[in-house]
Scaffold this motif. Structure first.
Motif, PDB file in Angstrom:
ATOM      1  N   ARG A   1       0.830  -1.191   0.000  1.00  0.00           N
ATOM      2  CA  ARG A   1       0.000   0.000   0.000  1.00  0.00           C
ATOM      3  C   ARG A   1       0.869   1.247   0.000  1.00  0.00           C
ATOM      4  NH1 ARG A   1      -5.343   1.288   3.602  1.00  0.00           N
ATOM      5  NH2 ARG A   1      -5.120   3.462   3.071  1.00  0.00           N
TER       6      ARG A   1
ATOM      7  N   TYR B   1       2.520   1.700  -3.437  1.00  0.00           N
ATOM      8  CA  TYR B   1       1.594   2.175  -4.474  1.00  0.00           C
ATOM      9  C   TYR B   1       1.028   3.561  -4.192  1.00  0.00           C
ATOM     10  CZ  TYR B   1       1.168  -2.422  -6.783  1.00  0.00           C
ATOM     11  OH  TYR B   1       1.387  -3.568  -7.483  1.00  0.00           O
ATOM     12  N   ASN B   2       1.289   4.128  -3.019  1.00  0.00           N
ATOM     13  CA  ASN B   2       0.692   5.416  -2.637  1.00  0.00           C
ATOM     14  C   ASN B   2       0.888   6.472  -3.727  1.00  0.00           C
ATOM     15  OD1 ASN B   2       0.538   8.137  -1.376  1.00  0.00           O
ATOM     16  ND2 ASN B   2       0.152   6.952   0.481  1.00  0.00           N
ATOM     17  N   GLY B   3      -0.212   7.133  -4.089  1.00  0.00           N
ATOM     18  CA  GLY B   3      -0.163   8.083  -5.197  1.00  0.00           C
ATOM     19  C   GLY B   3       0.614   9.358  -4.896  1.00  0.00           C
ATOM     20  N   ASP B   4       0.623   9.776  -3.623  1.00  0.00           N
ATOM     21  CA  ASP B   4       1.287  11.029  -3.261  1.00  0.00           C
ATOM     22  C   ASP B   4       2.730  10.837  -2.810  1.00  0.00           C
ATOM     23  OD1 ASP B   4      -0.952  12.789  -3.651  1.00  0.00           O
ATOM     24  OD2 ASP B   4      -1.836  11.869  -1.870  1.00  0.00           O
ATOM     25  N   PHE B   5       2.950   9.772  -2.041  1.00  0.00           N
ATOM     26  CA  PHE B   5       4.279   9.609  -1.437  1.00  0.00           C
ATOM     27  C   PHE B   5       4.903   8.251  -1.767  1.00  0.00           C
ATOM     28  CE2 PHE B   5       1.219  11.654   1.503  1.00  0.00           C
ATOM     29  CZ  PHE B   5       1.683  12.950   1.429  1.00  0.00           C
TER      30      PHE B   5
ATOM     31  N   ALA C   1      -2.327   7.232  -8.720  1.00  0.00           N
ATOM     32  CA  ALA C   1      -2.680   6.594  -7.449  1.00  0.00           C
ATOM     33  C   ALA C   1      -3.064   5.145  -7.762  1.00  0.00           C
ATOM     34  CB  ALA C   1      -3.838   7.338  -6.798  1.00  0.00           C
ATOM     35  N   TRP C   2      -2.082   4.267  -7.735  1.00  0.00           N
ATOM     36  CA  TRP C   2      -2.243   2.929  -8.317  1.00  0.00           C
ATOM     37  C   TRP C   2      -3.417   2.137  -7.758  1.00  0.00           C
ATOM     38  CZ3 TRP C   2       0.331   2.137 -12.645  1.00  0.00           C
ATOM     39  CH2 TRP C   2       1.439   2.943 -12.902  1.00  0.00           C
TER      40      TRP C   2
ATOM     41  N   ALA D   1      -5.958   3.472  -5.982  1.00  0.00           N
ATOM     42  CA  ALA D   1      -7.169   4.271  -5.793  1.00  0.00           C
ATOM     43  C   ALA D   1      -7.768   4.639  -7.149  1.00  0.00           C
ATOM     44  CB  ALA D   1      -6.863   5.531  -4.992  1.00  0.00           C
TER      45      ALA D   1
ATOM     46  N   GLU E   1      -9.057   9.973  -4.058  1.00  0.00           N
ATOM     47  CA  GLU E   1      -7.981   8.997  -4.302  1.00  0.00           C
ATOM     48  C   GLU E   1      -6.858   9.183  -3.290  1.00  0.00           C
ATOM     49  OE1 GLU E   1      -6.518   9.358  -8.243  1.00  0.00           O
ATOM     50  OE2 GLU E   1      -8.227   8.312  -9.147  1.00  0.00           O
ATOM     51  N   SER E   2      -6.508  10.434  -3.082  1.00  0.00           N
ATOM     52  CA  SER E   2      -5.416  10.721  -2.161  1.00  0.00           C
ATOM     53  C   SER E   2      -5.771  10.279  -0.736  1.00  0.00           C
ATOM     54  CB  SER E   2      -5.113  12.215  -2.210  1.00  0.00           C
ATOM     55  OG  SER E   2      -4.122  12.545  -1.284  1.00  0.00           O
TER      56      SER E   2
ATOM     57  N   ALA F   1      -7.779   7.869  -0.011  1.00  0.00           N
ATOM     58  CA  ALA F   1      -7.793   6.406   0.024  1.00  0.00           C
ATOM     59  C   ALA F   1      -6.377   5.887   0.266  1.00  0.00           C
ATOM     60  CB  ALA F   1      -8.357   5.849  -1.277  1.00  0.00           C
ATOM     61  N   ASP F   2      -5.393   6.591  -0.301  1.00  0.00           N
ATOM     62  CA  ASP F   2      -3.995   6.180  -0.127  1.00  0.00           C
ATOM     63  C   ASP F   2      -3.462   6.558   1.252  1.00  0.00           C
ATOM     64  OD1 ASP F   2      -3.449   4.869  -2.442  1.00  0.00           O
ATOM     65  OD2 ASP F   2      -2.723   6.623  -3.522  1.00  0.00           O
ATOM     66  N   THR F   3      -3.761   7.770   1.697  1.00  0.00           N
ATOM     67  CA  THR F   3      -3.274   8.256   2.983  1.00  0.00           C
ATOM     68  C   THR F   3      -4.439   8.918   3.695  1.00  0.00           C
ATOM     69  OG1 THR F   3      -1.257   8.826   1.790  1.00  0.00           O
ATOM     70  CG2 THR F   3      -1.397   9.536   4.076  1.00  0.00           C
TER      71      THR F   3
ATOM     72  N   ARG G   1       0.223  18.455   5.699  1.00  0.00           N
ATOM     73  CA  ARG G   1      -0.190  18.628   4.311  1.00  0.00           C
ATOM     74  C   ARG G   1      -1.526  19.364   4.208  1.00  0.00           C
ATOM     75  NH1 ARG G   1      -1.982  14.804  -0.397  1.00  0.00           N
ATOM     76  NH2 ARG G   1      -0.740  15.613  -2.103  1.00  0.00           N
TER      77      ARG G   1
END
Lengths: 322, 432
Positions: A152, A155-159, A175-176, A178, B258-259, B261-263, B273
């Motif tokens: 996870r 794959y994180n889109g931001d970091f 964002a792979w 998401a 999306e962001s 969902a990732d963080t 942020r």
């Protein structure tokens, strides 16, 4: 029990798995032998376990699928309406089935990868073979939740690590897990990675059983390593490849944990990536609709049986039992 | 022949693993083995909770209870949130559940209908506690037909948390209680950096922390007062949702869905942020324990819409009817929500104790934050909307609103579809 099932492969049984097929020859002893009592006793243990832990829950599930009620009020048989609801929710179920099959198909690509690695590790004179084998086996003994958490982050889109690397080489970033276009594939890559170790061990065992003499004969005939791999090794390895494929598909059809951890409940990609077992979880444990959950579980059983049956039907065309 | 058998064995084995999870006889959760029973003898009770964060405070409360009730000992059983409700439900149905457990307004309907909870009225009368000292809306969550099944042990409201360092850096004045949502948008624009390293505010798809608040502020409702129809298709509800989706898709002052969902939004906020985030008083303890957050964060009341509103919620303690010691279990359930327990919860900064007069201790626990804001808002509190089977429709919200959050669908369309699905679920619920 009828004992007419000895029509299988004669001498050299498939090298890995398939249980007791090539067992010791039958003994024609009279029944009064004390061995029989022992055998019955020892068989009763696993058979009892089978009944208690598999057949009884299966029966209960079938009954539950025709019932209504809640966990507290109890369930009463009420007819077909849960099955009817399954068809009313047809779109969701269908999409989940397609997603599951796509996932299974992608993870199946891990089998040829495992074959190549197994062959490379099998090379004579390779140093540190057991080190590599251990290395490839690490994902198998790692908790799926831990694996999913690490991926996870990758794959994180931001970091994420993956985007950092792609950014550096000018590749596309996103964002792979998401993004509905990539989430299922991104998860499938992890599925391949996690299954690699198991596949590798089974295939490596199969390779050990390929007679050295055949390899050497091919070498004398002037076959190079690639030719030897495809013309000697692969055909003799087909029984193992078949076993690995069947196990891989059955495992993929049950996929839930990776999706649950890697995507999470408010992920915009979830609707397009849901597998059938995830749908089962939502109905049975989020919405507390156990009867509908039971219906979906039974659909999973039927689909698993059907897909596996197709594989067994097809194996006649390509699996060679030497 | 052989292959057919192997086929059946393999497929059946695998498939049954799924099925086994479906039986209604799931994991048993310890249980009330009750020692030697009989009054005046040793009594062992089990208490189930889902929060490891609150364990120290709970242990302290239980020590007091054990002291006051010689011969009774209570064991804490922590079941992680993800398993808590399925474990509690199955173990209770199977008669092997805990004696006392945490309960939420969104879940209690099913338990009352199932007749698996002990009425606490007698134990409450005996305790000498005053029912008027609890937030009324929360008490109502746990009362059915005049019978009390739980009392709120704590409450939480939603506030506007902000990062002072990011405000200072952008030269923007800190938010005040009289901000409107337009102020939020204007200031968020000033706080957002064009390179995407800082966003003015977080707009996650989180009912309790974000869109429920604005729906009620706009004058809408999530569910009708009688609990029979969805309020999502009203213009006010749509407006309340659109505020958040516009922050992402029109004003570009929040990261995307999306962001998040990732963080998750709180993690993004804690890493500097996001300049603002609306979330609950329950995060105070986490922010206070983090060096960066403790130094830079503060909180104020939620901005106002057409009217003031904040979502208020609380945890109750129930006694389960399957217990072998109903008297002690009921007494414990009341004690865990009583004045003493309330004070300990507040003093440790764990949560806001629900019993009037104990809240000040919570505010004093973390003087670096203006926690008074959470209390000031409580009078405008709208209790987290529930019905008899909340999960049946609440689990649909995310599913349908996703497309509005990503901008694929208009808020009107997404809300109308959600309202249809929710009405269907409510119709089924009221039919049962």
């Amino acid at each position: 029990m009828p004992t007419t099932d000895t029509t299988g492969a004669p001498a050299a049984a498939p090298p890995a798995g398939n249980g007791p097929a090539g067992g010791p020859p039958r003994r024609n002893r009279p029944n009064r032998h004390p061995d029989n009592a022992w055998a019955a006793l020892l068989l009763a243990v696993p058979f009892g376990g089978l009944v208690i832990f598999y057949l009884w829950p299966l029966l209960r599930t079938v009954l539950l699928s025709f019932s209504e009620g809640t966990a507290f009020t109890g369930y009463t048989i009420s007819g077909f309406q849960n099955w009817q609801r399954l068809f009313e929710n047809g779109d969701d179920v269908w999409r989940a089935l397609v997603n599951t099959l796509v996932y299974a198909a992608i993870v199946l690509l891990g089998v040829p990868i495992a074959m190549v690695i197994a062959a490379l590790l099998h090379q004579r004179g390779l140093r540190g073979r057991s080190f590599y084998r251990t290395l490839y086996f690490v994902p198998v003994v790692t908790m799926p939740v831990a694996v999913a958490m690490v991926w996870r982050y990758i794959y994180n889109g931001d970091f994420g690590l993956l985007n950092e690397v792609l950014d550096a080489v000018g590749g596309p970033t996103r964002a792979w897990v998401a993004d509905p276009d990539t989430a299922l594939y991104a998860v499938a890559v992890v599925g391949i990675w996690m299954a690699l170790g198991t596949n590798l061990i089974i295939l490596a065992a199969g390779l050990e059983a390929v007679p050295q003499t055949l390899e050497e004969a091919a070498m004398l005939d002037g076959a190079g390593p690639v030719r030897r791999f495809f013309s000697v090794t692969v055909p003799l390895l087909t029984p193992s490849i078949f076993l690995v494929s069947v196990l891989s598909v059955i495992g993929s059809l049950q996929m839930f944990d990776l999706l649950f951890i890697m995507l999470g409940r408010t992920n915009p990609a979830l609707a397009d990536s849901k597998t059938i077992v995830y749908l089962f979880y939502e109905e049975a444990f989020v919405r507390n609709d156990r009867p509908l959950g039971a219906v979906i579980a039974l659909v999973t059983l039927v689909v698993t049986l059907a897909v596996t049956a197709v594989q067994f039907r097809l194996q006649r065309r390509w699996v060679t039992y030497a | 022949m052989k292959s057919t058998k192997t086929l059946v064995a393999l497929a059946a084995t695998a498939a049954v693993l799924t099925l086994a999870a479906c039986g209604d006889n799931g994991a048993s959760a310890g249980g009330s083995d009750g020692g030697s029973g009989g009054d005046g003898e040793e009594v062992d009770l089990t208490f189930a909770t889902f929060s490891p964060d609150q364990e120290p405070a709970i242990r302290q409360i239980l020590d007091v209870f054990e002291e006051q009730n010689p011969g009774v000992s209570v064991e804490i059983q922590i079941i992680p949130w993800t398993d808590y409700w399925s474990t509690l439900q199955t173990s209770t149905a199977g008669g092997t559940g805990p004696d006392v457990a945490w309960m939420l307004g969104a879940k209690i309907g099913q338990y009352i209908d199932g007749g698996v909870l002990l009425p606490l009225d007698d134990a409450f009368a005996e305790s000498g506690l005053d029912i008027d000292k609890y937030p009324e809306q929360l008490v109502d969550l746990f009362v059915d037909d005049g019978t009390t099944y739980a009392l709120p042990k704590d409450f939480d409201t939603i506030g506007l948390w902000y990062n002072k360092a990011l405000f200072d850096e952008a030269g923007v004045a800190y938010p005040t209680p009289d901000w409107t949502w337009d102020d939020v948008i204007t200031n968020a624009q000033a706080l957002t950096k064009p390179d995407g390293s800082v966003y003015g505010i977080g707009a996650p798809m989180d009912p309790q922390a974000t869109y429920y608040n604005t729906i009620y502020q706009a004058g809408g409702e999530v569910i009708s007062e009688d609990g029979t129809t969805s309020g999502y298709d009203s213009p006010e509800a749509i407006e309340g949702i659109r505020f958040w989706t516009d922050l992402i898709n029109v004003h570009h002052v929040s990261p995307t869905l999306e962001s998040f969902a990732d963080t998750e939004s709180v993690a993004q906020f804690m890493s500097g942020r996001l300049a603002m985030l609306t979330t609950g008083s329950f995060y105070a303890i986490r922010f206070a324990n983090d060096e960066y957050s403790s130094q830079n964060f503060d909180v104020t009341e939620l901005p106002g819409g057409a009217q003031e509103a904040t979502i208020i919620n609380g945890i109750g303690n129930v006694a389960l009817a399957s217990t072998e010691h109903p008297e002690e279990a009921a007494r414990l359930a009341v004690f865990l929500s009583g004045e003493e327990a309330s004070r300990i919860s507040s003093e440790t900064g764990t949560v806001i104790g629900s019993y009037e007069g104990t809240e000040q201790a919570f505010i004093d626990a973390f003087p670096q934050f203006n926690l008074q804001a959470f209390l000031d808002q409580a009078e405008n509190g709208v209790v987290l909307p529930v019905s008899r089977n909340t999960d049946a429709w609440a689990s649909r919200e995310g599913e349908f609103l996703t497309s509005a959050w990503t901008g694929e669908q208009s808020v009107e369309e997404a809300a109308a579809n959600l309202a249809d699905a929710m009405n269907e679920a409510l119709a089924q619920e009221n039919q049962d």
